[in-house]
Design an enzyme around this catalytic site. Structure first.
Site, short mmCIF file in Angstrom:
data_model
loop_
_atom_site.label_atom_id
_atom_site.label_comp_id
_atom_site.label_asym_id
_atom_site.label_seq_id
_atom_site.Cartn_x
_atom_site.Cartn_y
_atom_site.Cartn_z
N LEU A 31 52.51 70.48 35.23
CA LEU A 31 52.37 69.27 36.04
C LEU A 31 51.25 69.42 37.05
O LEU A 31 51.17 70.43 37.74
CB LEU A 31 53.69 68.98 36.76
CG LEU A 31 53.65 67.94 37.89
CD1 LEU A 31 53.29 66.56 37.35
CD2 LEU A 31 54.99 67.89 38.62
N SER A 32 50.40 68.41 37.16
CA SER A 32 49.39 68.33 38.20
C SER A 32 48.46 69.54 38.15
O SER A 32 47.76 69.74 37.16
CB SER A 32 50.11 68.18 39.55
OG SER A 32 49.22 67.81 40.57
#
Length: 491
Positions: free
Chosen positions: A158-159
């Site tokens: 994520l991210s």
């Protein structure tokens, strides 16, 4: 979630380097490596290599994990941790249901003030260097420990973890069979801290070939196969601009040489549009999941439904269970990895053990509409393809437990979702197990254990026995042919 502007902490770096040197020296004096992670719990692993990226390793494995199961590496986002990601992302549910292990690398504020993976630092995110090298060491350690299938190792993040995921796929296409970039960045979009914000917020105006070259140049000489890549992007993300999803699509379709014309487009739950780009065999190689209205975060969908998972929290957004669709895209729902999103038939219901004998077990299940046959898997290996809704297995060992799953197969040969596992335990008594006490070197020489990266693991159970040396002695109990467990407390 904002990516930080990194300012190198010279004192911390020097201290970390000094501690790393000390720790490296102490390893040689440590007689035993830490025990393997307990099944069904999130555990830290402290010895997984030289760890040049100064990361921490956590892992999760369901009880009864079979040898040859897949392995998933899951990278948290900024300000998050391994336990946080494990608790919210939903990966535990599918690890338990479909039988695979999960490794959670963790970075801290000692590396980055907001605990972000360094997707933009060429000294840390390239093959053989820094954090990328540490994660590769974690993969090798987990594969040795669990006997994982090296052909079915996947990475997701994520991210900032998503940006590092893309880098890892480019760095190690020989290690990862697939990846999923959630609200992340294209591989090697930025190679310096100064360039990071430009990637986050703007269009880089590169052609698909220019994007693809960034992958090809990350491990020169590699010509394939390439990882299958799922891309998740919210249309209202102001931290990682939605154009990054398009750029990721351009990058990986170019690497695959399949162009940017969609093969299929469909609407899913949570205002999600799934667009697939198939390889020359008709199997999805790249899939873009665009979630309308979603801001920056990981898509989850709390609930008990088959396609639901996760819990909401900061940067865990209630839209759709991305982990479910990613796992399906990779084929984790099928023991042989052949579903991969191709098979549309649902999992057979009502799978049950109808009888057992000393050497056999019988199963039955409910018919699936559209099924031409069924695949039956014992401990993850296909053992039969009956056309009916029952199967009698034979040639088993007495007093032994076996795990079975069943998947429907349509007339084209596409394999649907596998059922939840059921356990059959044959009757009779298990023969008295043999015990062997010897040093680690001789245990390996005798074929009761194997070594990897200087450590020894029991064959079958993959329990960590410590250093590969004459100085460490263990007792091993053979509980089934070729399956050994530690028995230092006595057989």
């Amino acid at each position: 979630m904002r990516f930080p502007t990194l300012r190198r902490k010279l004192v911390r770096a020097a201290l970390a380097a000094a501690l790393g040197t000390i720790a490296s020296g102490l390893t040689l004096l440590t007689p035993l490596a830490p025990p393997a992670a307990a099944a069904g719990t999130l555990q830290q692993v402290t010895d997984f290599g030289s760890n040049p990226g100064n990361l921490t390793m956590y892992e999760y494995a369901p009880a009864g994990l079979r040898a040859g199961a897949p392995l998933v590496v899951a990278l948290h986002g900024c300000t998050q941790s391994a336990s946080d990601y494990h608790s919210h992302s939903g990966w535990q549910k599918f690890a338990d249901q479909w039988g695979f292990a999960v490794v959670y690398p963790q970075t801290t504020s000692a590396n980055n003030s907001l605990s972000c993976f360094s997707w933009f630092d060429s000294a840390k995110d390239t093959r053989g260097k820094g954090e990328a090298a540490s994660i590769r060491q974690m993969v090798d350690t987990a594969v040795a420990q669990y006997g994982s299938d090296r052909g079915r190792v996947f990475v997701t993040g994520l991210s900032a973890g998503g940006g590092m995921t893309a880098d890892l796929l480019a760095d190690y296409p020989d290690v990862f069979a697939g990846g999923a970039v959630d609200s992340g960045l294209p591989a090697q979009c930025a190679t310096t801290q100064a360039a990071a914000s430009g990637c986050q917020y703007g269009n880089q105006n590169l052609t698909p070939k220019q994007w693809g070259d960034k992958v090809r140049n990350s491990y020169s000489g590699h010509t394939g196969p390439w990882p299958r890549v799922a891309i998740w992007q919210g249309s209202s993300d102001t931290t990682v601009a939605p154009v990054n999803g398009t750029e990721l699509r351009d990058q990986w379709t170019d690497v695959w040489g399949i162009g940017q014309t969609p093969s299929t487009t469909q609407t899913l739950a949570g205002n999600t549009t799934e667009t697939t780009y198939d390889d020359t065999t008709g199997k999805p190689a790249v899939t873009l999941f665009s979630v309308s209205g979603m801001t920056h975060g990981l898509a989850v969908d709390p609930g008990s439904g088959a396609d639901q998972c996760g819990t909401t929290g900061t940067y865990y957004l209630d839209t759709i269970c991305s982990s479910y669709h990613t796992a399906k895209f990779w084929g984790l729902d099928s023991p042989d990895g052949n579903s991969g999103g191709n098979g549309s038939l649902p999992a057979p219901q009502g799978v049950k053990v109808t009888s057992t004998t000393d050497t056999g077990a019988s199963l039955s299940w409910n018919a699936v509409s559209g099924a031409a046959s069924y695949n039956v898997y014992r401990n993850g290996t296909k053992v039969a393809s009956p056309t009916g809704t029952s199967f009698a297995d034979t040639g088993l060992s007495a007093g032994t437990s076996y795990s079975y799953t069943v998947a429907a197969v349509d007339s084209t040969g596409a394999i649907g979702t596998a059922s939840a596992p059921v356990t059959a335990t044959t009757s009779g008594t298990t023969p008295t197990p043999a015990c062997y006490t010897d040093n680690n070197y001789n245990q390996v020489k005798a074929g009761r254990a194997h070594q990897s990266l200087g450590y020894v693991y029991a064959n079958g159970s993959n329990q960590n026995m410590g250093l590969y040396t004459l100085l460490v002695t263990h007792a091993l109990k053979e509980t089934a042919p070729g399956y050994f467990v530690l028995a230092d407390s006595g057989c």
